[in-house]
Design a protein around this motif. Structure first.
Motif, PDB file in Angstrom:
ATOM      1  N   ILE A 132       0.861  -1.185   0.000  1.00 29.18           N
ATOM      2  CA  ILE A 132       0.000   0.000   0.000  1.00 29.18           C
ATOM      3  C   ILE A 132       0.892   1.229   0.000  1.00 29.18           C
ATOM      4  CG2 ILE A 132      -1.736   1.327   1.249  1.00 29.18           C
ATOM      5  CD1 ILE A 132      -2.937  -1.194   2.265  1.00 29.18           C
ATOM      6  N   VAL A 133       0.591   2.167  -0.898  1.00 34.37           N
ATOM      7  CA  VAL A 133       1.341   3.415  -1.011  1.00 34.37           C
ATOM      8  C   VAL A 133       0.476   4.545  -0.472  1.00 34.37           C
ATOM      9  CG1 VAL A 133       2.505   5.032  -2.563  1.00 34.37           C
ATOM     10  CG2 VAL A 133       2.620   2.557  -3.009  1.00 34.37           C
ATOM     11  N   PRO A 134       0.674   4.974   0.792  1.00 35.12           N
ATOM     12  CA  PRO A 134      -0.050   6.143   1.301  1.00 35.12           C
ATOM     13  C   PRO A 134       0.593   7.408   0.723  1.00 35.12           C
ATOM     14  CG  PRO A 134       0.884   4.774   3.081  1.00 35.12           C
ATOM     15  CD  PRO A 134       1.563   4.403   1.817  1.00 35.12           C
ATOM     16  N   VAL A 145      -3.083   3.356  12.054  1.00 33.52           N
ATOM     17  CA  VAL A 145      -3.991   3.026  13.150  1.00 33.52           C
ATOM     18  C   VAL A 145      -4.474   1.588  13.031  1.00 33.52           C
ATOM     19  CG1 VAL A 145      -6.252   3.509  14.146  1.00 33.52           C
ATOM     20  CG2 VAL A 145      -4.756   5.394  13.509  1.00 33.52           C
ATOM     21  N   GLU A 146      -4.814   1.197  11.819  1.00 39.70           N
ATOM     22  CA  GLU A 146      -5.438  -0.105  11.592  1.00 39.70           C
ATOM     23  C   GLU A 146      -4.433  -1.213  11.304  1.00 39.70           C
ATOM     24  OE1 GLU A 146      -8.787  -2.569  11.352  1.00 39.70           O
ATOM     25  OE2 GLU A 146      -8.707  -0.438  11.865  1.00 39.70           O
ATOM     26  N   TYR A 147      -3.336  -0.858  10.652  1.00 40.35           N
ATOM     27  CA  TYR A 147      -2.522  -1.913  10.048  1.00 40.35           C
ATOM     28  C   TYR A 147      -1.071  -1.983  10.499  1.00 40.35           C
ATOM     29  CZ  TYR A 147      -6.522  -2.236   6.954  1.00 40.35           C
ATOM     30  OH  TYR A 147      -7.784  -2.387   6.456  1.00 40.35           O
ATOM     31  N   THR A 148      -0.656  -1.160  11.466  1.00 37.24           N
ATOM     32  CA  THR A 148       0.692  -1.295  12.020  1.00 37.24           C
ATOM     33  C   THR A 148       0.602  -1.287  13.545  1.00 37.24           C
ATOM     34  OG1 THR A 148       1.414   1.012  12.346  1.00 37.24           O
ATOM     35  CG2 THR A 148       1.494   0.156  10.089  1.00 37.24           C
ATOM     36  N   THR A 149       1.720  -1.582  14.179  1.00 39.60           N
ATOM     37  CA  THR A 149       1.767  -1.576  15.643  1.00 39.60           C
ATOM     38  C   THR A 149       2.334  -0.274  16.179  1.00 39.60           C
ATOM     39  OG1 THR A 149       3.942  -2.644  15.581  1.00 39.60           O
ATOM     40  CG2 THR A 149       2.013  -4.079  15.743  1.00 39.60           C
ATOM     41  N   THR A 164      10.140   1.357   3.475  1.00 41.58           N
ATOM     42  CA  THR A 164       9.172   0.279   3.633  1.00 41.58           C
ATOM     43  C   THR A 164       8.857   0.096   5.109  1.00 41.58           C
ATOM     44  OG1 THR A 164       9.894  -0.888   1.634  1.00 41.58           O
ATOM     45  CG2 THR A 164       8.723  -2.182   3.291  1.00 41.58           C
ATOM     46  N   ILE A 165       7.562   0.084   5.426  1.00 41.58           N
ATOM     47  CA  ILE A 165       7.079  -0.104   6.795  1.00 41.58           C
ATOM     48  C   ILE A 165       6.279  -1.403   6.828  1.00 41.58           C
ATOM     49  CG2 ILE A 165       5.635   0.830   8.638  1.00 41.58           C
ATOM     50  CD1 ILE A 165       6.063   3.611   7.265  1.00 41.58           C
ATOM     51  N   ARG A 166       6.647  -2.271   7.710  1.00 40.78           N
ATOM     52  CA  ARG A 166       5.939  -3.541   7.817  1.00 40.78           C
ATOM     53  C   ARG A 166       4.560  -3.322   8.430  1.00 40.78           C
ATOM     54  NH1 ARG A 166       7.090  -8.873   5.924  1.00 40.78           N
ATOM     55  NH2 ARG A 166       5.469 -10.160   6.843  1.00 40.78           N
ATOM     56  N   GLY A 167       3.530  -3.823   7.772  1.00 44.65           N
ATOM     57  CA  GLY A 167       2.175  -3.740   8.291  1.00 44.65           C
ATOM     58  C   GLY A 167       1.651  -5.112   8.642  1.00 44.65           C
ATOM     59  N   ARG A 168       0.401  -5.159   9.031  1.00 52.90           N
ATOM     60  CA  ARG A 168      -0.229  -6.439   9.348  1.00 52.90           C
ATOM     61  C   ARG A 168      -0.757  -7.051   8.054  1.00 52.90           C
ATOM     62  NH1 ARG A 168      -2.975  -3.355  13.550  1.00 52.90           N
ATOM     63  NH2 ARG A 168      -1.897  -3.602  15.543  1.00 52.90           N
ATOM     64  N   ASP A 201      11.026 -10.636  -4.061  1.00 53.80           N
ATOM     65  CA  ASP A 201       9.711 -11.269  -4.156  1.00 53.80           C
ATOM     66  C   ASP A 201       8.808 -10.681  -3.088  1.00 53.80           C
ATOM     67  OD1 ASP A 201       7.535 -12.816  -4.620  1.00 53.80           O
ATOM     68  OD2 ASP A 201       8.451 -14.714  -4.055  1.00 53.80           O
ATOM     69  N   TYR A 202       8.239  -9.492  -3.388  1.00 54.92           N
ATOM     70  CA  TYR A 202       7.394  -8.829  -2.403  1.00 54.92           C
ATOM     71  C   TYR A 202       6.150  -9.626  -2.081  1.00 54.92           C
ATOM     72  CZ  TYR A 202       5.011  -7.389  -6.700  1.00 54.92           C
ATOM     73  OH  TYR A 202       4.370  -7.381  -7.908  1.00 54.92           O
ATOM     74  N   ARG A 203       5.814 -10.603  -2.916  1.00 54.30           N
ATOM     75  CA  ARG A 203       4.633 -11.424  -2.639  1.00 54.30           C
ATOM     76  C   ARG A 203       4.793 -12.257  -1.370  1.00 54.30           C
ATOM     77  NH1 ARG A 203       5.527 -10.923  -7.878  1.00 54.30           N
ATOM     78  NH2 ARG A 203       3.810 -10.395  -9.292  1.00 54.30           N
ATOM     79  N   GLN A 204       6.029 -12.357  -0.868  1.00 54.78           N
ATOM     80  CA  GLN A 204       6.249 -13.103   0.356  1.00 54.78           C
ATOM     81  C   GLN A 204       5.889 -12.295   1.602  1.00 54.78           C
ATOM     82  OE1 GLN A 204       6.987 -16.354   0.366  1.00 54.78           O
ATOM     83  NE2 GLN A 204       6.726 -16.137  -1.841  1.00 54.78           N
ATOM     84  N   THR A 205       5.433 -11.036   1.420  1.00 57.28           N
ATOM     85  CA  THR A 205       5.075 -10.237   2.587  1.00 57.28           C
ATOM     86  C   THR A 205       3.878 -10.822   3.325  1.00 57.28           C
ATOM     87  OG1 THR A 205       3.660  -8.783   1.252  1.00 57.28           O
ATOM     88  CG2 THR A 205       5.958  -8.112   1.574  1.00 57.28           C
ATOM     89  N   LYS A 206       3.098 -11.641   2.644  1.00 54.15           N
ATOM     90  CA  LYS A 206       1.979 -12.282   3.330  1.00 54.15           C
ATOM     91  C   LYS A 206       1.486 -13.448   2.506  1.00 54.15           C
ATOM     92  CE  LYS A 206      -1.882  -9.438   1.680  1.00 54.15           C
ATOM     93  NZ  LYS A 206      -3.076 -10.205   1.836  1.00 54.15           N
TER      94      LYS A 206
END
Length: 211
Positions: A132-134, A145-149, A164-168, A201-206
């Motif tokens: 996601i690119v904010p 608020v919703e997707y990070t710690t 790059t910021i790791r999200g949920r 391989d960014y697809r490995q992020t989840k």
């Protein structure tokens, strides 16, 4: 693009007559929902439609920053049409905003952003993006608020730009507001995308959900 997708514009059929924000109903020209590839791995989130985007009915189009952001994704191979196209030909990217209506005299209120959250949350859920690119600090903090710690007030868009910021479940790659996209800042974003996102391989992020 999903083989079954017929429309880029508002492909999920969201409410075009929404009246949840009474102050916007009389001032807006139209409701502007998301646009793009429903199978996209990349989701771009701004604050609200610009005047040009409202005229076109398509987020991130026309003057006021839309063409500038589009140019970045054209350089990366996600936009395949002329930058002044009112209905861009895109692949693997979806453009949307925190809010779907434009007030000609002010930015969206916090209440309006909260009222529009179900639209954005539904797009995120149905698209299931990897990245996601904010675009700007407000989308970055809203997504945090919703997707990070991390606390929302811990983010500074100038410092987080082109990182790059790791999200949920996915990663955030923030971009400064279009008016702040100097050639240098644009180059930083493109370099980070090419060398740190697309080169691996960014697809490995989840785990990828079946569509």
């Amino acid at each position: 693009m999903d083989a079954n997708q017929r429309e880029f514009e508002n492909p999920f059929g969201m409410d075009l007559d929404c009246e949840n924000c009474t102050e916007l109903c009389g001032s807006r020209e139209r409701v502007v929902h998301g646009y793009g590839d429903v199978g996209a791995e990349f989701l771009v989130v701004g604050v609200a439609p610009t005047a040009a985007a409202e005229r076109n009915g398509i987020p991130f189009t026309g003057a006021g920053g839309g063409e500038r952001v589009q140019s970045m994704f054209a350089d990366l191979g996600f936009v395949r049409s002329a930058l002044d196209a009112t209905e861009p030909d895109v692949q693997n990217v979806f453009f949307t905003n925190l809010t779907r209506c434009r007030h000609p005299g002010r930015d969206p209120t916090d209440d309006e952003v909260r009222t529009c959250e179900p639209f954005l949350n539904a797009e995120i859920r149905m698209i299931n993006p990897q990245i996601i690119v904010p675009v700007g600090e407000r989308p970055l903090r809203a997504l945090a608020v919703e997707y990070t710690t991390r606390r929302p007030d811990s983010f500074d868009i100038d410092a987080e730009h082109a990182t790059t910021i790791r999200g949920r479940g996915f990663e955030l790659v923030p971009m400064v507001e279009p008016e702040e996209l100097t050639d240098e800042r644009a180059g930083e974003f493109l370099e980070h995308m090419r060398e740190s996102v697309l080169a691996r391989d960014y697809r490995q992020t989840k785990g990828r959900q079946e569509r």
